[in-house]
Design a protein around this motif. Structure first.
Motif, PDB file in Angstrom:
ATOM      1  N   LEU A  26     -84.912  12.762  34.613  1.00  0.00           N
ATOM      2  CA  LEU A  26     -83.483  12.935  34.911  1.00  0.00           C
ATOM      3  C   LEU A  26     -83.363  13.965  36.026  1.00  0.00           C
ATOM      4  CD1 LEU A  26     -81.881  12.934  31.339  1.00  0.00           C
ATOM      5  CD2 LEU A  26     -82.609  11.022  32.786  1.00  0.00           C
ATOM      6  N   ASP A  27     -83.007  13.487  37.194  1.00  0.00           N
ATOM      7  CA  ASP A  27     -83.065  14.284  38.417  1.00  0.00           C
ATOM      8  C   ASP A  27     -81.662  14.714  38.854  1.00  0.00           C
ATOM      9  OD1 ASP A  27     -83.961  15.447  40.717  1.00  0.00           O
ATOM     10  OD2 ASP A  27     -84.524  13.590  41.719  1.00  0.00           O
ATOM     11  N   LEU A  28     -81.490  16.026  38.976  1.00  0.00           N
ATOM     12  CA  LEU A  28     -80.193  16.596  39.360  1.00  0.00           C
ATOM     13  C   LEU A  28     -80.453  17.583  40.489  1.00  0.00           C
ATOM     14  CD1 LEU A  28     -77.219  16.689  38.270  1.00  0.00           C
ATOM     15  CD2 LEU A  28     -77.927  18.580  36.818  1.00  0.00           C
ATOM     16  N   SER A  29     -79.566  17.621  41.478  1.00  0.00           N
ATOM     17  CA  SER A  29     -79.808  18.540  42.602  1.00  0.00           C
ATOM     18  C   SER A  29     -79.598  19.992  42.154  1.00  0.00           C
ATOM     19  CB  SER A  29     -78.853  18.228  43.757  1.00  0.00           C
ATOM     20  OG  SER A  29     -77.541  18.629  43.400  1.00  0.00           O
TER      21      SER A  29
ATOM     22  N   ARG B  97     -87.148   7.224  37.686  1.00  0.00           N
ATOM     23  CA  ARG B  97     -86.294   8.383  37.958  1.00  0.00           C
ATOM     24  C   ARG B  97     -84.829   7.948  37.943  1.00  0.00           C
ATOM     25  NH1 ARG B  97     -84.914  11.462  43.256  1.00  0.00           N
ATOM     26  NH2 ARG B  97     -85.185   9.406  44.196  1.00  0.00           N
ATOM     27  N   VAL B  98     -83.991   8.768  37.350  1.00  0.00           N
ATOM     28  CA  VAL B  98     -82.553   8.507  37.393  1.00  0.00           C
ATOM     29  C   VAL B  98     -81.912   9.657  38.155  1.00  0.00           C
ATOM     30  CG1 VAL B  98     -80.459   8.184  36.025  1.00  0.00           C
ATOM     31  CG2 VAL B  98     -82.653   7.394  35.133  1.00  0.00           C
TER      32      VAL B  98
ATOM     33  N   LEU C  44     -73.416  10.752  38.288  1.00  0.00           N
ATOM     34  CA  LEU C  44     -73.287   9.930  37.076  1.00  0.00           C
ATOM     35  C   LEU C  44     -72.784  10.709  35.868  1.00  0.00           C
ATOM     36  CD1 LEU C  44     -76.633   7.863  37.089  1.00  0.00           C
ATOM     37  CD2 LEU C  44     -74.402   7.181  37.992  1.00  0.00           C
ATOM     38  N   GLU C  45     -71.867  10.095  35.142  1.00  0.00           N
ATOM     39  CA  GLU C  45     -71.516  10.574  33.808  1.00  0.00           C
ATOM     40  C   GLU C  45     -72.717  10.287  32.905  1.00  0.00           C
ATOM     41  OE1 GLU C  45     -68.414  11.669  32.804  1.00  0.00           O
ATOM     42  OE2 GLU C  45     -67.592  11.490  34.823  1.00  0.00           O
TER      43      GLU C  45
ATOM     44  N   GLN D 285     -77.871   3.060  32.851  1.00  0.00           N
ATOM     45  CA  GLN D 285     -78.886   2.790  33.879  1.00  0.00           C
ATOM     46  C   GLN D 285     -80.289   2.737  33.259  1.00  0.00           C
ATOM     47  OE1 GLN D 285     -77.916   4.608  37.610  1.00  0.00           O
ATOM     48  NE2 GLN D 285     -80.065   5.021  38.007  1.00  0.00           N
ATOM     49  N   ILE D 286     -80.556   3.657  32.349  1.00  0.00           N
ATOM     50  CA  ILE D 286     -81.875   3.682  31.692  1.00  0.00           C
ATOM     51  C   ILE D 286     -82.062   2.418  30.848  1.00  0.00           C
ATOM     52  CG2 ILE D 286     -83.227   4.864  29.894  1.00  0.00           C
ATOM     53  CD1 ILE D 286     -82.001   7.516  31.029  1.00  0.00           C
ATOM     54  N   VAL D 287     -81.025   2.065  30.100  1.00  0.00           N
ATOM     55  CA  VAL D 287     -81.125   0.873  29.245  1.00  0.00           C
ATOM     56  C   VAL D 287     -81.308  -0.380  30.108  1.00  0.00           C
ATOM     57  CG1 VAL D 287     -79.813  -0.590  27.635  1.00  0.00           C
ATOM     58  CG2 VAL D 287     -79.890   1.893  27.300  1.00  0.00           C
TER      59      VAL D 287
END
Ligand SMILES: Nc1ncnc2c1ncn2[C@@H]1O[C@H](COP(=O)(O)OP(=O)(O)OP(=O)(O)O)[C@@H](O)[C@H]1O
Ligand SMILES: O=C(O)C1=C[C@@H](O)[C@@H](O)[C@H](O)C1
Ligand SMILES: [Mg+2]
Length: 200
Positions: free
Chosen positions: A123-126, A170-171, A176-177, A184-186
């Motif tokens: 789970l990628d967040l800036s 990677r998401v 995204l909420e 997206q993962i599902v």
């Protein structure tokens, strides 16, 4: 090493393990506060699977909060317990959704077990978004943030990225909420199941 490759989702699955893809644990990694616990719960609900949050599991087994474990037993003790629990879950369970603590994946043995037996989503967040939106929500409850300057936390954030880069998919969370990230993962996992394990 032979691999499956899903280009769309940067999806690479190691075939060395005999566990069918549909049965492998789905494992969420990423920096503290990225949303592993929140999104993991949603993914579990959507797939009708059990959810295990490793931090919560450690708290349950000790009857103490993570902050209390850090304060009374020290970080080295916490990391040992964390590593043992994750390796145990990876090697002895299937069909689970696992959310790791933010620092767990820094341990090489943890990475190896997760990548070999599970399907790992990063789970990628800036940094900018994390600093503005997540830091205020978690600053009082994560002992690793205690007594650190913002510069030190930033350093930690970027130091950890090379470990998180070792994932199957990677998401990018930025816009995204939690609900959308879970969808997206599902979607990604079902696509992979259907393509690589049809007729199951
Ligand atoms: N996609 C999102 N959008 C906005 N807020 C979110 C999102 N995901 C999680 N949050 C919020 O961010 C905070 C941290 O989320 P969460 O506890 O799920 O993070 P975590 O990755 O499990 O952290 P840790 O590594 O410390 O366990 C919570 O207050 C949660 O409600
Ligand atoms: O990023 C970290 O090092 C941590 C994150 C949390 O999930 C907990 O596992 C603990 O607070 C340590
Ligand atoms: Mg969590």
């Amino acid at each position: 090493m032979s691999c499956w490759l899903k280009e769309k989702g940067e999806f690479i699955v190691n075939r060395q393990t005999a566990i069918p893809l549909r049965e492998r644990n789905i494992i969420l990694i990423g920096f503290m506060g990225a949303g592993k616990t929140t999104i993991g719960q949603l993914v579990a609900k959507k797939l009708y699977r059990d959810f295990i949050d490793v931090d919560a599991e450690i708290e349950r087994r000790h009857g103490m909060s993570i902050s209390e474990i850090f304060a009374q037993k020290g970080e080295a003790y916490f990391r040992k317990v964390e590593r043992e629990i994750i390796i145990d879950l990876c090697t002895k369970t299937r069909l689970k959704i696992l959310s790791l603590g933010g620092g767990a994946y820094l341990q090489e043995e943890v990475r190896r077990a997760c990548l070999a037996h599970g399907i790992v989503f990063f789970l990628d967040l800036s940094w900018d978004q994390w600093k503005e939106e997540r830091l205020p929500l978690i600053v009082d409850s994560r002992p690793v943030l205690k007594n650190k300057t913002l510069e030190e936390v930033e350093q930690l954030f970027f130091q950890r990225q090379s470990a998180y880069a070792l994932h199957h998919s990677r998401v990018v969370l930025n816009e995204l909420e939690a609900e959308q990230a879970a969808e997206q993962i599902v979607g990604s996992i079902k696509w992979t199941w259907d393509v690589y394990e049809p007729n199951r």
